[in-house]
Design a protein around this motif. Structure first.
Motif, short mmCIF file in Angstrom:
data_model
loop_
_atom_site.label_atom_id
_atom_site.label_comp_id
_atom_site.label_asym_id
_atom_site.label_seq_id
_atom_site.Cartn_x
_atom_site.Cartn_y
_atom_site.Cartn_z
N SER A 11 -11.36 -5.99 -13.43
CA SER A 11 -10.13 -5.38 -13.92
C SER A 11 -9.18 -5.08 -12.76
CB SER A 11 -10.44 -4.10 -14.68
OG SER A 11 -10.81 -3.07 -13.77
N LEU A 12 -7.93 -4.90 -13.11
CA LEU A 12 -6.92 -4.51 -12.13
C LEU A 12 -7.33 -3.19 -11.47
CD1 LEU A 12 -4.25 -5.64 -11.08
CD2 LEU A 12 -3.08 -4.36 -12.87
N ASP A 13 -7.84 -2.26 -12.26
CA ASP A 13 -8.31 -0.98 -11.71
C ASP A 13 -9.47 -1.17 -10.74
OD1 ASP A 13 -6.38 0.52 -13.01
OD2 ASP A 13 -7.69 1.03 -14.70
N ASP A 14 -10.38 -2.10 -11.06
CA ASP A 14 -11.49 -2.39 -10.14
C ASP A 14 -10.96 -2.87 -8.80
OD1 ASP A 14 -13.56 -1.78 -11.94
OD2 ASP A 14 -13.75 -3.86 -12.63
N ILE A 15 -10.00 -3.78 -8.84
CA ILE A 15 -9.48 -4.35 -7.60
C ILE A 15 -8.71 -3.29 -6.80
CG2 ILE A 15 -7.99 -6.14 -6.59
CD1 ILE A 15 -8.73 -7.79 -9.19
N LYS A 16 -7.97 -2.43 -7.48
CA LYS A 16 -7.29 -1.31 -6.80
C LYS A 16 -8.32 -0.41 -6.14
CE LYS A 16 -3.36 -0.97 -9.92
NZ LYS A 16 -2.75 -0.16 -11.00
N GLU A 17 -9.38 -0.10 -6.85
CA GLU A 17 -10.42 0.76 -6.30
C GLU A 17 -11.09 0.12 -5.09
OE1 GLU A 17 -13.80 3.61 -8.17
OE2 GLU A 17 -13.91 1.51 -8.82
N ILE A 18 -11.34 -1.19 -5.17
CA ILE A 18 -11.94 -1.90 -4.04
C ILE A 18 -11.01 -1.88 -2.83
CG2 ILE A 18 -12.65 -4.20 -3.23
CD1 ILE A 18 -13.69 -4.64 -6.19
N LYS A 19 -9.72 -2.12 -3.06
CA LYS A 19 -8.78 -2.08 -1.93
C LYS A 19 -8.76 -0.70 -1.30
CE LYS A 19 -4.15 -2.97 -0.27
NZ LYS A 19 -2.78 -3.41 -0.55
N ASN A 20 -8.69 0.33 -2.12
CA ASN A 20 -8.70 1.69 -1.58
C ASN A 20 -9.97 1.95 -0.78
OD1 ASN A 20 -6.19 2.39 -2.61
ND2 ASN A 20 -7.05 3.20 -4.50
N GLU B 31 -0.12 -6.68 7.72
CA GLU B 31 -1.28 -5.83 7.61
C GLU B 31 -1.57 -5.57 6.13
OE1 GLU B 31 -1.85 -1.29 8.52
OE2 GLU B 31 -1.89 -2.49 10.36
N ILE B 32 -2.83 -5.63 5.76
CA ILE B 32 -3.23 -5.51 4.36
C ILE B 32 -2.86 -4.16 3.78
CG2 ILE B 32 -5.25 -5.40 2.84
CD1 ILE B 32 -6.48 -7.62 4.67
N ARG B 33 -2.97 -3.11 4.56
CA ARG B 33 -2.67 -1.77 4.05
C ARG B 33 -1.22 -1.64 3.59
NH1 ARG B 33 -6.29 -0.12 8.53
NH2 ARG B 33 -8.16 0.67 7.54
N LYS B 34 -0.33 -2.45 4.12
CA LYS B 34 1.08 -2.38 3.76
C LYS B 34 1.45 -3.29 2.59
CE LYS B 34 2.52 -1.14 8.42
NZ LYS B 34 3.28 -1.55 9.60
N ARG B 35 0.55 -4.14 2.18
CA ARG B 35 0.86 -5.09 1.10
C ARG B 35 0.91 -4.36 -0.25
NH1 ARG B 35 -1.42 -10.92 2.50
NH2 ARG B 35 -1.03 -10.83 4.72
N THR B 36 1.82 -4.80 -1.09
CA THR B 36 1.98 -4.15 -2.39
C THR B 36 1.70 -5.07 -3.58
OG1 THR B 36 4.35 -4.65 -2.40
CG2 THR B 36 3.68 -2.51 -1.49
#
Length: 135
Positions: free
Chosen positions: A21-30, A1-6
Motif C-alpha cells: 500500500s501507499l501507506d506501507d511505502i511511506k512507512e518504509i521510507k520514514n 538526496e532521497i530525504r528531499k524527494r516528494t
C-alpha cells in the motif's frame, strides 16, 4: 538526496503495481531515511547512509528495478512489523533476514556488476528467470 524527494513514494507504489500500500511505502521510507533507531554502536540516530539501499530506492522510483530492490521493501515491511511487537531493531533485522535477506541479494547483485554485467543485463536476466522469457 532521497530525504528531499516528494514524488518517490507515489512512483514506487505505481511501479510495484500496488503490491504494497501507499501507506506501507511511506512507512518504509520514514523508517529507512527519517526515523531514529538504537543502532548497534549504541547511538540513537537515523540509519547511516547505505549506497545499495539508496540505489535500490532510486531504481524502485524510476521503475526499472532488480529483484533485490523489491526485496528491500518486503524486508523493511517485515522488520517494521516485528519492531511493532516490541522487538529491538537489531533482533528484528536478524529475524527478517531469515525470510528476506536483502543484504545477501544486494551483495550478489553488485558482485555481478563487478564481474562485468550491466544493471540492465542483470535486471533482464532476473525478469526472465522469475517471469519467463515471453513476458
Amino acid at each position: 538526496e532521497i530525504r528531499k524527494r516528494t514524488t518517490d513514494v507515489q512512483r514506487i507504489y505505481h511501479n510495484i503495481n500496488g503490491v504494497l500500500s501507499l501507506d506501507d511505502i511511506k512507512e518504509i521510507k520514514n523508517y529507512l531515511f527519517y526515523d531514529e533507531h538504537y543502532l548497534s554502536d549504541g547511538r540513537y540516530s537515523v540509519f547511516d547512509a547505505s549506497f545499495p539501499i539508496a540505489q535500490s530506492w532510486m531504481r524502485l522510483s524510476a521503475g526499472s528495478f532488480a529483484y533485490h530492490d523489491f526485496v528491500l521493501l518486503l524486508h523493511e515491511k517485515y522488520e517494521i512489523g516485528i519492531i511493532k511487537q516490541g522487538v529491538d531493531q537489531e533482533t528484528a533485522h536478524d529475524k527478517t533476514n531469515v525470510y528476506y535477506n536483502y543484504s545477501e541479494l544486494a551483495d550478489s547483485f553488485y558482485k555481478k556488476i563487478s564481474n562485468g554485467k550491466s544493471v540492465t543485463e542483470i535486471i533482464e536476466e532476473e525478469r526472465k528467470q522469475n517471469y519467463g522469457k515471453n513476458d
